[in-house]
Design a protein around this motif. Structure first.
Motif, PDB file in Angstrom:
ATOM      1  N   TYR A 130      -5.512   0.547  -3.267  1.00 12.79           N
ATOM      2  CA  TYR A 130      -4.059   0.442  -3.166  1.00 12.79           C
ATOM      3  C   TYR A 130      -3.590  -0.793  -2.411  1.00 12.79           C
ATOM      4  O   TYR A 130      -2.412  -1.056  -2.354  1.00 12.79           O
ATOM      5  CB  TYR A 130      -3.451   1.709  -2.551  1.00 12.79           C
ATOM      6  CG  TYR A 130      -4.117   2.170  -1.281  1.00 12.79           C
ATOM      7  CD1 TYR A 130      -3.888   1.511  -0.083  1.00 12.79           C
ATOM      8  CD2 TYR A 130      -4.967   3.258  -1.298  1.00 12.79           C
ATOM      9  CE1 TYR A 130      -4.509   1.931   1.074  1.00 12.79           C
ATOM     10  CE2 TYR A 130      -5.588   3.693  -0.144  1.00 12.79           C
ATOM     11  CZ  TYR A 130      -5.358   3.025   1.042  1.00 12.79           C
ATOM     12  OH  TYR A 130      -5.963   3.447   2.188  1.00 12.79           O
TER      13      TYR A 130
ATOM     14  N   GLY B 104       1.077   7.404  -6.394  1.00  6.81           N
ATOM     15  CA  GLY B 104      -0.050   8.252  -6.748  1.00  6.81           C
ATOM     16  C   GLY B 104      -1.417   7.599  -6.694  1.00  6.81           C
ATOM     17  O   GLY B 104      -2.427   8.241  -6.961  1.00  6.81           O
ATOM     18  N   ARG B 105      -1.475   6.332  -6.352  1.00 10.70           N
ATOM     19  CA  ARG B 105      -2.776   5.655  -6.267  1.00 10.70           C
ATOM     20  C   ARG B 105      -3.443   6.064  -4.969  1.00 10.70           C
ATOM     21  O   ARG B 105      -2.881   5.924  -3.901  1.00 10.70           O
ATOM     22  CB  ARG B 105      -2.587   4.134  -6.338  1.00 10.70           C
ATOM     23  CG  ARG B 105      -3.908   3.376  -6.344  1.00 10.70           C
ATOM     24  CD  ARG B 105      -3.716   1.938  -6.771  1.00 10.70           C
ATOM     25  NE  ARG B 105      -3.685   1.795  -8.209  1.00 10.70           N
ATOM     26  CZ  ARG B 105      -4.767   1.747  -8.977  1.00 10.70           C
ATOM     27  NH1 ARG B 105      -5.957   1.868  -8.460  1.00 10.70           N
ATOM     28  NH2 ARG B 105      -4.652   1.593 -10.272  1.00 10.70           N
ATOM     29  N   TRP B 106      -4.661   6.561  -5.042  1.00  7.81           N
ATOM     30  CA  TRP B 106      -5.348   7.054  -3.845  1.00  7.81           C
ATOM     31  C   TRP B 106      -6.505   6.153  -3.422  1.00  7.81           C
ATOM     32  O   TRP B 106      -7.135   6.380  -2.389  1.00  7.81           O
ATOM     33  CB  TRP B 106      -5.823   8.484  -4.043  1.00  7.81           C
ATOM     34  CG  TRP B 106      -6.706   8.684  -5.227  1.00  7.81           C
ATOM     35  CD1 TRP B 106      -6.302   8.877  -6.528  1.00  7.81           C
ATOM     36  CD2 TRP B 106      -8.123   8.693  -5.256  1.00  7.81           C
ATOM     37  NE1 TRP B 106      -7.388   9.000  -7.350  1.00  7.81           N
ATOM     38  CE2 TRP B 106      -8.526   8.895  -6.601  1.00  7.81           C
ATOM     39  CE3 TRP B 106      -9.105   8.542  -4.284  1.00  7.81           C
ATOM     40  CZ2 TRP B 106      -9.862   8.951  -6.971  1.00  7.81           C
ATOM     41  CZ3 TRP B 106     -10.439   8.603  -4.669  1.00  7.81           C
ATOM     42  CH2 TRP B 106     -10.788   8.812  -5.998  1.00  7.81           C
ATOM     43  N   ARG B 107      -6.810   5.127  -4.193  1.00  8.34           N
ATOM     44  CA  ARG B 107      -7.791   4.114  -3.778  1.00  8.34           C
ATOM     45  C   ARG B 107      -7.399   2.794  -4.429  1.00  8.34           C
ATOM     46  O   ARG B 107      -6.602   2.758  -5.357  1.00  8.34           O
ATOM     47  CB  ARG B 107      -9.211   4.513  -4.133  1.00  8.34           C
ATOM     48  CG  ARG B 107      -9.465   4.604  -5.612  1.00  8.34           C
ATOM     49  CD  ARG B 107     -10.901   5.010  -5.883  1.00  8.34           C
ATOM     50  NE  ARG B 107     -11.025   5.166  -7.322  1.00  8.34           N
ATOM     51  CZ  ARG B 107     -12.117   4.983  -7.980  1.00  8.34           C
ATOM     52  NH1 ARG B 107     -13.212   4.659  -7.370  1.00  8.34           N
ATOM     53  NH2 ARG B 107     -12.141   5.132  -9.273  1.00  8.34           N
TER      54      ARG B 107
ATOM     55  N   ARG C 126       0.648   4.112  -2.835  1.00 11.18           N
ATOM     56  CA  ARG C 126       0.336   5.507  -2.502  1.00 11.18           C
ATOM     57  C   ARG C 126       1.461   6.443  -2.935  1.00 11.18           C
ATOM     58  O   ARG C 126       1.196   7.541  -3.422  1.00 11.18           O
ATOM     59  CB  ARG C 126       0.062   5.652  -1.007  1.00 11.18           C
ATOM     60  CG  ARG C 126      -1.293   5.120  -0.639  1.00 11.18           C
ATOM     61  CD  ARG C 126      -1.657   5.524   0.786  1.00 11.18           C
ATOM     62  NE  ARG C 126      -2.374   4.412   1.373  1.00 11.18           N
ATOM     63  CZ  ARG C 126      -2.133   3.883   2.555  1.00 11.18           C
ATOM     64  NH1 ARG C 126      -1.198   4.363   3.323  1.00 11.18           N
ATOM     65  NH2 ARG C 126      -2.826   2.866   2.989  1.00 11.18           N
ATOM     66  N   ARG C 127       2.689   6.016  -2.754  1.00 11.36           N
ATOM     67  CA  ARG C 127       3.819   6.831  -3.228  1.00 11.36           C
ATOM     68  C   ARG C 127       3.757   7.032  -4.732  1.00 11.36           C
ATOM     69  O   ARG C 127       4.184   8.056  -5.249  1.00 11.36           O
ATOM     70  CB  ARG C 127       5.152   6.164  -2.859  1.00 11.36           C
ATOM     71  CG  ARG C 127       5.760   6.670  -1.606  1.00 11.36           C
ATOM     72  CD  ARG C 127       7.233   6.324  -1.458  1.00 11.36           C
ATOM     73  NE  ARG C 127       7.704   5.158  -2.154  1.00 11.36           N
ATOM     74  CZ  ARG C 127       7.867   3.947  -1.612  1.00 11.36           C
ATOM     75  NH1 ARG C 127       7.601   3.747  -0.352  1.00 11.36           N
ATOM     76  NH2 ARG C 127       8.322   2.950  -2.334  1.00 11.36           N
TER      77      ARG C 127
ATOM     78  N   SER D 265       0.825  -1.214   0.000  1.00 15.21           N
ATOM     79  CA  SER D 265       0.000   0.000   0.000  1.00 15.21           C
ATOM     80  C   SER D 265       0.857   1.260   0.000  1.00 15.21           C
ATOM     81  O   SER D 265       0.545   2.236  -0.689  1.00 15.21           O
ATOM     82  CB  SER D 265      -0.935   0.006   1.212  1.00 15.21           C
ATOM     83  OG  SER D 265      -1.817  -1.094   1.152  1.00 15.21           O
ATOM     84  N   GLN D 266       1.930   1.228   0.759  1.00 14.43           N
ATOM     85  CA  GLN D 266       2.833   2.375   0.800  1.00 14.43           C
ATOM     86  C   GLN D 266       3.427   2.634  -0.587  1.00 14.43           C
ATOM     87  O   GLN D 266       3.491   3.776  -1.045  1.00 14.43           O
ATOM     88  CB  GLN D 266       3.932   2.146   1.829  1.00 14.43           C
ATOM     89  CG  GLN D 266       4.882   3.309   1.962  1.00 14.43           C
ATOM     90  CD  GLN D 266       5.952   3.059   3.007  1.00 14.43           C
ATOM     91  OE1 GLN D 266       6.351   1.929   3.247  1.00 14.43           O
ATOM     92  NE2 GLN D 266       6.422   4.125   3.620  1.00 14.43           N
TER      93      GLN D 266
END
Length: 141
Positions: free
Chosen positions: A25, A20-23, A17-18, A13-14
């Motif tokens: 993930y 650019g995925r905001w959902r 998110r790094r 997930s980290q």
């Protein structure tokens, strides 16, 4: 070994998110997104070109995860690759390859396009990109 192992989920997930995925993930969510896209494409993708290309990002992000050095230490990566490959095989069967050759060869899912779809995707691919695919005719379509 589980794709829902907390340490694996946190690291995966980290990374997402790094990037650019905001959902979607987490690994199970992202695999599900890819698998669902493939199923919808097999049935004749009903959405528009923006939906189609946006949904393809799931496969790109999965590829990034499969190539990420920081995730290579997790035994769950073998299971993730196996599950992704199952959907890949199905998707490769229904795409015309190399329609968008500006993508690297390694991104075969972005280079190709489904051979058939619902009316909106068929029309928008033709109008926006000059790409012709077959219309998947359903009941009232």
């Amino acid at each position: 070994m589980s794709l829902q192992d907390p340490d694996f989920v946190a690291a995966f997930s980290q990374l997402m998110r790094r990037g650019g995925r905001w959902r979607n993930y987490e690994p199970v969510e992202l695999i599900s997104q890819w698998s669902n896209l493939v199923s919808r494409c097999v049935a004749g993708f009903p959405g528009d070109v923006e939906d189609y290309f946006n949904d393809l990002t799931a496969r790109s992000d999965l590829e990034n995860a499969m190539q990420a050095q920081e995730l290579s230490r997790f035994p769950q990566m073998a299971q993730l690759r196996e599950v992704v490959l199952e959907s890949d095989v199905r998707f490769r069967e229904i795409i015309a390859p190399d329609v968008f050759p500006k993508f690297p060869l390694s991104q075969w899912w972005n280079r190709g396009v489904v051979r058939y779809a619902g009316r909106r995707l068929v029309e928008e691919l033709r109008e926006d990109y000059g790409v012709r695919i077959e219309l998947m005719v359903r009941g009232s379509d």
